[in-house]
Motif scaffolding. Structure first.
Motif, PDB file in Angstrom:
ATOM      1  N   PHE A 193      10.089 -21.570  67.411  1.00 29.33           N
ATOM      2  CA  PHE A 193       9.148 -22.574  66.910  1.00 29.33           C
ATOM      3  C   PHE A 193       9.712 -23.986  67.090  1.00 29.33           C
ATOM      4  CE2 PHE A 193       8.062 -25.470  63.495  1.00 29.33           C
ATOM      5  CZ  PHE A 193       6.686 -25.540  63.621  1.00 29.33           C
ATOM      6  N   VAL A 194      10.968 -24.191  66.732  1.00 30.26           N
ATOM      7  CA  VAL A 194      11.557 -25.532  66.802  1.00 30.26           C
ATOM      8  C   VAL A 194      11.671 -26.004  68.251  1.00 30.26           C
ATOM      9  CG1 VAL A 194      13.628 -26.895  66.322  1.00 30.26           C
ATOM     10  CG2 VAL A 194      12.758 -25.306  64.609  1.00 30.26           C
ATOM     11  N   ILE A 195      12.012 -25.098  69.157  1.00 33.37           N
ATOM     12  CA  ILE A 195      12.080 -25.466  70.574  1.00 33.37           C
ATOM     13  C   ILE A 195      10.715 -25.944  71.055  1.00 33.37           C
ATOM     14  CG2 ILE A 195      12.369 -24.555  72.908  1.00 33.37           C
ATOM     15  CD1 ILE A 195      14.561 -22.715  71.768  1.00 33.37           C
ATOM     16  N   LEU A 196       9.665 -25.206  70.714  1.00 37.60           N
ATOM     17  CA  LEU A 196       8.308 -25.606  71.102  1.00 37.60           C
ATOM     18  C   LEU A 196       7.931 -26.933  70.462  1.00 37.60           C
ATOM     19  CD1 LEU A 196       5.585 -25.018  72.438  1.00 37.60           C
ATOM     20  CD2 LEU A 196       4.952 -23.699  70.397  1.00 37.60           C
ATOM     21  N   PHE A 197       8.221 -27.076  69.188  1.00 33.84           N
ATOM     22  CA  PHE A 197       7.917 -28.316  68.473  1.00 33.84           C
ATOM     23  C   PHE A 197       8.624 -29.511  69.114  1.00 33.84           C
ATOM     24  CE2 PHE A 197       9.386 -31.342  65.227  1.00 33.84           C
ATOM     25  CZ  PHE A 197       8.180 -31.803  64.742  1.00 33.84           C
ATOM     26  N   PHE A 239      19.456 -30.393  65.120  1.00 31.79           N
ATOM     27  CA  PHE A 239      20.640 -31.244  65.277  1.00 31.79           C
ATOM     28  C   PHE A 239      21.769 -30.572  66.043  1.00 31.79           C
ATOM     29  CE2 PHE A 239      18.525 -32.920  61.456  1.00 31.79           C
ATOM     30  CZ  PHE A 239      18.315 -34.219  61.889  1.00 31.79           C
ATOM     31  N   GLN A 240      21.511 -29.361  66.560  1.00 32.52           N
ATOM     32  CA  GLN A 240      22.524 -28.629  67.312  1.00 32.52           C
ATOM     33  C   GLN A 240      23.831 -28.539  66.518  1.00 32.52           C
ATOM     34  OE1 GLN A 240      22.817 -29.938  71.403  1.00 32.52           O
ATOM     35  NE2 GLN A 240      20.606 -30.292  71.546  1.00 32.52           N
ATOM     36  N   ALA A 241      23.667 -28.222  65.230  1.00 30.01           N
ATOM     37  CA  ALA A 241      24.804 -28.136  64.319  1.00 30.01           C
ATOM     38  C   ALA A 241      24.570 -26.951  63.378  1.00 30.01           C
ATOM     39  CB  ALA A 241      24.940 -29.432  63.529  1.00 30.01           C
ATOM     40  N   PRO A 242      24.895 -25.723  63.816  1.00 27.94           N
ATOM     41  CA  PRO A 242      24.546 -24.539  63.023  1.00 27.94           C
ATOM     42  C   PRO A 242      25.166 -24.479  61.639  1.00 27.94           C
ATOM     43  CG  PRO A 242      25.974 -23.970  64.875  1.00 27.94           C
ATOM     44  CD  PRO A 242      25.542 -25.375  65.092  1.00 27.94           C
ATOM     45  N   ALA A 278      19.537 -18.966  65.679  1.00 26.66           N
ATOM     46  CA  ALA A 278      18.648 -19.963  66.275  1.00 26.66           C
ATOM     47  C   ALA A 278      19.406 -20.836  67.271  1.00 26.66           C
ATOM     48  CB  ALA A 278      18.025 -20.832  65.183  1.00 26.66           C
ATOM     49  N   TYR A 279      20.646 -21.169  66.935  1.00 23.47           N
ATOM     50  CA  TYR A 279      21.459 -22.001  67.827  1.00 23.47           C
ATOM     51  C   TYR A 279      21.779 -21.260  69.129  1.00 23.47           C
ATOM     52  CZ  TYR A 279      25.349 -24.882  69.467  1.00 23.47           C
ATOM     53  OH  TYR A 279      26.173 -25.674  70.229  1.00 23.47           O
ATOM     54  N   PHE A 280      22.113 -19.973  69.032  1.00 25.42           N
ATOM     55  CA  PHE A 280      22.381 -19.186  70.243  1.00 25.42           C
ATOM     56  C   PHE A 280      21.135 -19.081  71.123  1.00 25.42           C
ATOM     57  CE2 PHE A 280      26.164 -16.833  68.218  1.00 25.42           C
ATOM     58  CZ  PHE A 280      27.052 -17.680  68.851  1.00 25.42           C
ATOM     59  N   LEU A 281      19.986 -18.976  70.487  1.00 25.49           N
ATOM     60  CA  LEU A 281      18.742 -18.965  71.250  1.00 25.49           C
ATOM     61  C   LEU A 281      18.574 -20.276  72.006  1.00 25.49           C
ATOM     62  CD1 LEU A 281      15.995 -17.483  71.816  1.00 25.49           C
ATOM     63  CD2 LEU A 281      15.073 -18.821  69.916  1.00 25.49           C
ATOM     64  N   LEU A 282      18.850 -21.380  71.330  1.00 25.01           N
ATOM     65  CA  LEU A 282      18.783 -22.698  71.968  1.00 25.01           C
ATOM     66  C   LEU A 282      19.751 -22.770  73.140  1.00 25.01           C
ATOM     67  CD1 LEU A 282      17.373 -25.531  71.324  1.00 25.01           C
ATOM     68  CD2 LEU A 282      19.578 -26.170  70.346  1.00 25.01           C
ATOM     69  N   SER A 283      20.954 -22.254  72.941  1.00 28.24           N
ATOM     70  CA  SER A 283      21.968 -22.275  73.990  1.00 28.24           C
ATOM     71  C   SER A 283      21.581 -21.400  75.171  1.00 28.24           C
ATOM     72  CB  SER A 283      23.312 -21.814  73.410  1.00 28.24           C
ATOM     73  OG  SER A 283      24.313 -21.776  74.398  1.00 28.24           O
ATOM     74  N   SER A 284      20.962 -20.255  74.901  1.00 28.87           N
ATOM     75  CA  SER A 284      20.581 -19.342  75.979  1.00 28.87           C
ATOM     76  C   SER A 284      19.532 -19.947  76.905  1.00 28.87           C
ATOM     77  CB  SER A 284      20.050 -18.027  75.391  1.00 28.87           C
ATOM     78  OG  SER A 284      18.828 -18.225  74.708  1.00 28.87           O
ATOM     79  N   PHE A 285      18.763 -20.909  76.394  1.00 24.84           N
ATOM     80  CA  PHE A 285      17.783 -21.612  77.225  1.00 24.84           C
ATOM     81  C   PHE A 285      18.381 -22.861  77.874  1.00 24.84           C
ATOM     82  CE2 PHE A 285      14.740 -19.124  74.730  1.00 24.84           C
ATOM     83  CZ  PHE A 285      13.819 -18.778  75.700  1.00 24.84           C
ATOM     84  N   GLY A 286      19.679 -23.073  77.689  1.00 27.47           N
ATOM     85  CA  GLY A 286      20.335 -24.238  78.273  1.00 27.47           C
ATOM     86  C   GLY A 286      19.922 -25.548  77.643  1.00 27.47           C
ATOM     87  N   LEU A 287      19.576 -25.509  76.364  1.00 24.75           N
ATOM     88  CA  LEU A 287      19.054 -26.702  75.692  1.00 24.75           C
ATOM     89  C   LEU A 287      20.070 -27.358  74.767  1.00 24.75           C
ATOM     90  CD1 LEU A 287      15.486 -25.355  74.809  1.00 24.75           C
ATOM     91  CD2 LEU A 287      16.152 -26.823  76.721  1.00 24.75           C
TER      92      LEU A 287
END
Length: 426
Positions: free
Chosen positions: A25-29, A166-169, A200-209
């Motif tokens: 959700f946050v990535i889409l937002f 904030f990329q700060a888990p 959630a942070y690992f998901l963000l990382s897996s998309f290279g974001l």
């Protein structure tokens, strides 16, 4: 559902699930917000725009239209979508056994995108945390959990949102469990919050974001240590002004007997009048801080007093526009403006210190970053979260000692401030 929440292992599994869904959700937002910010040209990436005094009339028009659209949505469709989002989360935690209405997340996301992309002075973390909290609450209900589990997963969802934004888990997890009380933490939710935030942070990382610009930081020099209490005192006074002004503006707009959707439009119009001359104080302000942190060579040759006066104007106008945006009924968080104001105050102290010392670039960085953490620590009564969040955001714990020193000074001075009315004492 055939699966029921029976023990802590089930809670941990659902925290992981909450983190994955909230991360999506946050990535889409964030993607949608970035798209609309670029569309409406409120993403000031050029440092030249910080000193641009050319009249751009879209700076006046867009916040007004955005405020009107927000007002129409919140008045006719979902009143809970206005404001910073954290208050609704805290009310659900303390008074509603973790229950949150499902449609709030959708409308909150829409009005936040409208507010920020049209130039509203606010942050994206509060609405995101509210949406993440709703996801956690909903997952609990799907799996038949009780009130205690629901409140835990509500905080887990908020932690995942904050950690992703904030990329700060770790900082996201600590913020979620610390912000619910003024002088305590919700320790029962610590492990679920960490699991959710990390997933959630690992998901963000897996998309290279995951993108982090690392700074060259050094241990604080002893000769500068006395400047950190000064930084803390200034953060306290500006924070006190911000909190009190938000309350005053809210009261004024609540008592104003006009068609409710016009209130955020008028707030946007007033903000737009300031943006005509100081576009830098519009929106989240993320690029402004990036410019000061990573492009210092572009302003280092400016006359010292001219820069100091400019910084004072920026602090004043950012405080005013944030109060107008939130107080008139716009949607957005306070953490983003807090980083903006705290970082700018840090730059102000660094510039004053630079008149008496030869400050190396990394010490300017230090004052900016310590100011960012200390300011939020005071107004939100969350000193531990603020320290860890800043250290994670820059990828270094070198500044932890001055952050601790300054944040505690501001926290002690700010004990009577109440940014979030939903916070309870313990």
């Amino acid at each position: 559902m055939s699966i029921k929440i029976k023990n802590s292992i089930h809670i941990y599994f659902l925290s992981f699930l909450t983190g994955i869904i909230t991360g999506c959700f946050v990535i889409l937002f964030s993607k949608l917000l970035n798209y609309f910010e670029r569309l409406f040209s409120f993403n000031h990436t050029s440092f030249d725009t910080l000193y641009s005094f050319e009249l751009n009339w879209h700076c006046l028009l867009f916040p007004t239209i955005g405020g009107l659209l927000v007002g129409l949505i919140t008045h006719h469709l979902c009143n809970e979508a206005k404001g910073n989002g954290i208050d609704n989360l805290l009310d659900a935690f303390h008074s509603q056994e973790g229950e949150m209405r499902g449609r709030v997340s959708v409308y909150k996301s829409i009005v936040t995108i409208l507010t920020l992309s049209s130039g509203g002075s606010a942050g994206k973390e509060g609405p995101s945390a509210q949406s993440g909290a709703r996801i956690g609450s909903k997952i609990n209900n799907l799996f038949g959990g009780g009130a205690r589990a629901r409140r835990t997963l509500l905080l887990a969802g908020a932690a995942a949102s904050l950690g992703t934004i904030f990329q700060a888990p770790l900082g996201g997890a600590i913020t979620a469990i610390e912000m619910v009380y003024k002088e305590d933490i919700e320790s029962d939710a610590l492990i679920p919050a960490i699991i959710s935030s990390v997933s959630a942070y690992f998901l963000l990382s897996s998309f290279g974001l995951v993108h982090r610009d690392l700074l060259t930081l050094t241990e604080p020099a002893p000769k500068y240590l006395l400047l950190y209490p000064l930084l803390g005192v200034i953060c306290f006074f500006v924070g006190m002004a911000l909190v009190k002004m938000i309350l005053v503006v809210k009261i004024i707009f609540l008592k104003w007997e006009i068609y409710p959707p016009l209130k955020p439009a008028i707030g946007g119009l007033l903000c737009g009048g300031i943006y005509l001359f100081f576009p830098v104080v519009s929106g989240t302000g993320e690029n402004y801080i990036d410019n000061f942190l990573f492009k210092q060579e572009t302003y280092r040759d400016l006359p010292k007093f001219e820069l100091v006066y400019f910084i004072l104007f920026v602090i004043s106008f950012k405080t005013i526009t944030t109060c107008l945006t939130i107080g008139s009924g716009g949607s957005g968080g306070i953490f983003g403006p807090s980083l903006f104001l705290g970082g700018t105050i840090g730059m102000f102290v660094a510039e004053i210190a630079g008149m008496f010392y030869e400050l190396e670039p990394q010490y300017y960085h230090s004052f900016i970053l310590v100011g960012m953490g200390a300011f939020y620590a005071g107004i939100a009564s969350a000193p531990i979260a603020a320290m860890i969040m800043i250290c994670e955001m820059v990828g270094s714990y070198v500044l932890l000692p001055p952050l601790m020193f300054c944040s505690i000074v501001v926290f002690l001075l700010s004990r009577k401030l109440n940014l979030y009315p939903g916070q309870v004492q313990d």
